[in-house]
Design a protein around this motif. Structure first.
Motif, PDB file in Angstrom:
ATOM      1  N   GLU A 103       8.946 -12.130  -6.822  1.00 20.90           N
ATOM      2  CA  GLU A 103       8.165 -13.449  -6.990  1.00 20.90           C
ATOM      3  C   GLU A 103       9.414 -14.316  -7.717  1.00 20.90           C
ATOM      4  OE1 GLU A 103       4.361 -15.261  -8.365  1.00 20.90           O
ATOM      5  OE2 GLU A 103       4.362 -13.196  -8.117  1.00 20.90           O
ATOM      6  N   PRO A 156      -4.941 -14.651  -5.109  1.00 19.29           N
ATOM      7  CA  PRO A 156      -4.678 -13.887  -6.076  1.00 19.29           C
ATOM      8  C   PRO A 156      -4.202 -12.496  -5.518  1.00 19.29           C
ATOM      9  CG  PRO A 156      -7.042 -13.771  -5.943  1.00 19.29           C
ATOM     10  CD  PRO A 156      -6.441 -14.784  -4.903  1.00 19.29           C
ATOM     11  N   PRO A 157      -3.105 -11.770  -6.245  1.00 18.86           N
ATOM     12  CA  PRO A 157      -2.605 -12.125  -7.522  1.00 18.86           C
ATOM     13  C   PRO A 157      -1.720 -13.427  -7.418  1.00 18.86           C
ATOM     14  CG  PRO A 157      -1.482 -10.000  -6.645  1.00 18.86           C
ATOM     15  CD  PRO A 157      -2.542 -10.207  -5.709  1.00 18.86           C
ATOM     16  N   SER A 158      -1.019 -13.407  -5.963  1.00 17.78           N
ATOM     17  CA  SER A 158      -0.272 -14.751  -5.897  1.00 17.78           C
ATOM     18  C   SER A 158       0.052 -14.672  -4.255  1.00 17.78           C
ATOM     19  CB  SER A 158       1.016 -14.560  -6.688  1.00 17.78           C
ATOM     20  OG  SER A 158       2.008 -13.672  -6.240  1.00 17.78           O
ATOM     21  N   ARG A 159       0.337 -15.929  -3.864  1.00 15.39           N
ATOM     22  CA  ARG A 159       0.548 -15.942  -2.452  1.00 15.39           C
ATOM     23  C   ARG A 159       1.920 -15.118  -2.036  1.00 15.39           C
ATOM     24  NH1 ARG A 159       0.560 -22.556  -2.066  1.00 15.39           N
ATOM     25  NH2 ARG A 159      -1.987 -22.759  -1.645  1.00 15.39           N
ATOM     26  N   THR A 181       4.380 -19.200  -5.204  1.00 10.81           N
ATOM     27  CA  THR A 181       4.034 -18.415  -6.605  1.00 10.81           C
ATOM     28  C   THR A 181       2.338 -19.074  -7.045  1.00 10.81           C
ATOM     29  OG1 THR A 181       4.995 -20.503  -7.874  1.00 10.81           O
ATOM     30  CG2 THR A 181       6.447 -18.358  -7.579  1.00 10.81           C
ATOM     31  N   SER A 182       2.050 -19.945  -6.185  1.00  5.96           N
ATOM     32  CA  SER A 182       0.681 -20.189  -6.458  1.00  5.96           C
ATOM     33  C   SER A 182      -0.391 -19.027  -6.578  1.00  5.96           C
ATOM     34  CB  SER A 182       0.093 -21.399  -5.501  1.00  5.96           C
ATOM     35  OG  SER A 182      -1.184 -21.565  -5.744  1.00  5.96           O
ATOM     36  N   LYS A 183      -1.310 -19.068  -7.563  1.00  7.05           N
ATOM     37  CA  LYS A 183      -2.418 -18.047  -7.498  1.00  7.05           C
ATOM     38  C   LYS A 183      -3.818 -18.412  -6.650  1.00  7.05           C
ATOM     39  CE  LYS A 183      -0.036 -16.534 -10.698  1.00  7.05           C
ATOM     40  NZ  LYS A 183       1.093 -15.241 -10.627  1.00  7.05           N
TER      41      LYS A 183
END
Length: 376
Positions: free
Chosen positions: A140, A81-84, A76-78
């Motif tokens: 997500e 972007p928008p997230s992994r 869920t890390s940004k």
């Protein structure tokens, strides 16, 4: 020796041939490294295209690949972007299309890993529609907990150990976590994978991990860390080419059926959708047991016969005679033989027919068509 005269440490020698971040990632005037990453990805694509592929080697054409998707909290890390998670899902969707285009008689299974547990999302199948629907079902919000590399490898091993000896067994791990919480000794699991000739590769989304590097080295796989979404697509594309087959792998003749795509007038259910009606009035009838299939290639679940179309089988074997790499030359006059675009600085010449192509046509010929129009 004085400290001033010391040039480095012994452990640094192991990273001498790897990616030198200081040389590749150079900041521009605004402090951004996006241009450096784009240049590195473009150079990597060009290097791969110009590299001469080995000939007269055994390749694992019938591939059975288990893809392990890290669904831990790190996805869920940004950082991308928008997230992994969003970037990986998009890259996997494109990878599936490219993979089955290059490997029409291969099969893929999906495994998710979260909360230190690994679960099979999709069993081994050659139906791209089933795989895409399974990926679309993931969100997500599903991600959470920690990642366990050992549990993922053990589940992949359970799904691959029953495969025939003549197939290529592979595991591709997409990993965002920087740690692995395992219930036992993971090195024994890696030895088991090596003993069973299961090729384990990994694509990292964070930083390089020692255990992933050792796993890939022991099982003759590949391990790389993605710098950005474009680089991630490039790393996925490396797994579309069939790997070389081990000398200890079996060589067996297999039965293959070639069903026709026909209009089915009789009332019947298909083995693809046992709980619902067929999605189309047309389908494929197994040449051995008469079971109905919506699409091929597929392995008939009733009689275990491999069902393919003749063009698909021919497309799978073109890897045995790959199109030779074109030589990059400087050219300022003339036009591309294929698209007739005027040359400005460089061209790519086929060493067999001596015709020159532009960069876009060279990429198309080597990545999609696999034939030279001048030689044919």
């Amino acid at each position: 020796m004085d400290d001033d005269e010391q040039k480095g440490y012994t452990w640094e020698a192991g990273y001498a041939e790897g990616l030198n971040i200081n040389e590749v990632l150079v900041e521009d005037e605004g402090g951004s490294i996006e241009k450096s990453i784009a240049k590195y990805v473009a150079d990597s694509k060009r290097k791969a295209r110009l590299t001469k592929r080995p000939e007269k080697i055994r390749l694992g054409i019938m591939r059975h690949v288990m893809i392990v998707i890290d669904c831990s909290r790190f996805m869920t890390s940004k950082a991308m972007p928008p997230s992994r998670f969003v970037v990986v899902m998009k890259a996997l969707q494109q990878f599936l299309e490219r993979f089955f285009e290059q490997n029409p008689i291969a099969q893929i299974g999906l495994i998710t890993c979260k909360d230190r547990k690994a679960d099979r999302l999709t069993m081994m199948t050659g139906n791209i529609r089933i795989l895409k629907e399974s990926l679309s079902s993931l969100t997500e919000a599903f991600c959470g907990g920690d990642f366990s590399l050992q549990n993922a490898l053990q589940l992949a091993c359970v799904n691959l150990k029953g495969m025939p000896g003549h197939v290529s067994r592979e595991v591709v791990i997409v990993m965002a976590a920087l740690s692995s919480i395992d219930p036992g000794n993971i090195f024994s699991t890696i030895e088991t994978m090596k003993r069973m000739n299961i090729r384990c590769s990994a694509i990292g989304l964070s930083a390089e991990m020692f255990i992933c590097k050792e796993m890939a080295k022991a099982t003759k796989g590949e391990y790389s860390v993605a710098l950005d979404p474009d680089h991630l697509h490039l790393l996925f594309s490396k797994h579309t080419l069939p790997p070389s087959s081990a000398k200890s792998s079996e060589c067996n003749a297999i039965h293959v059926g070639f069903p026709h795509h026909e209009l089915i007038k009789t009332r019947s259910f298909c083995v693809c959708h046992p709980d619902s009606k067929p999605i189309s009035l047309r389908g494929f009838i197994c040449t051995q047991c008469g079971a109905r299939h919506c699409s091929i290639p597929a392995e008939c679940p009733v009689c275990k016969l491999t069902l393919v179309a003749a063009p698909q089988l021919a497309r799978a074997f073109r890897h045995l005679q790959p199109l030779a790499a074109f030589k990059q030359i400087e050219v300022t006059r003339g036009s591309c033989y294929a698209c007739e675009t005027r040359f400005s600085d460089e061209g790519f010449r086929c060493e067999k027919c001596r015709l020159v192509f532009c960069l876009d046509c060279d990429t198309l010929l080597h990545e999609s068509l696999h034939v030279c129009p001048g030689c044919n």
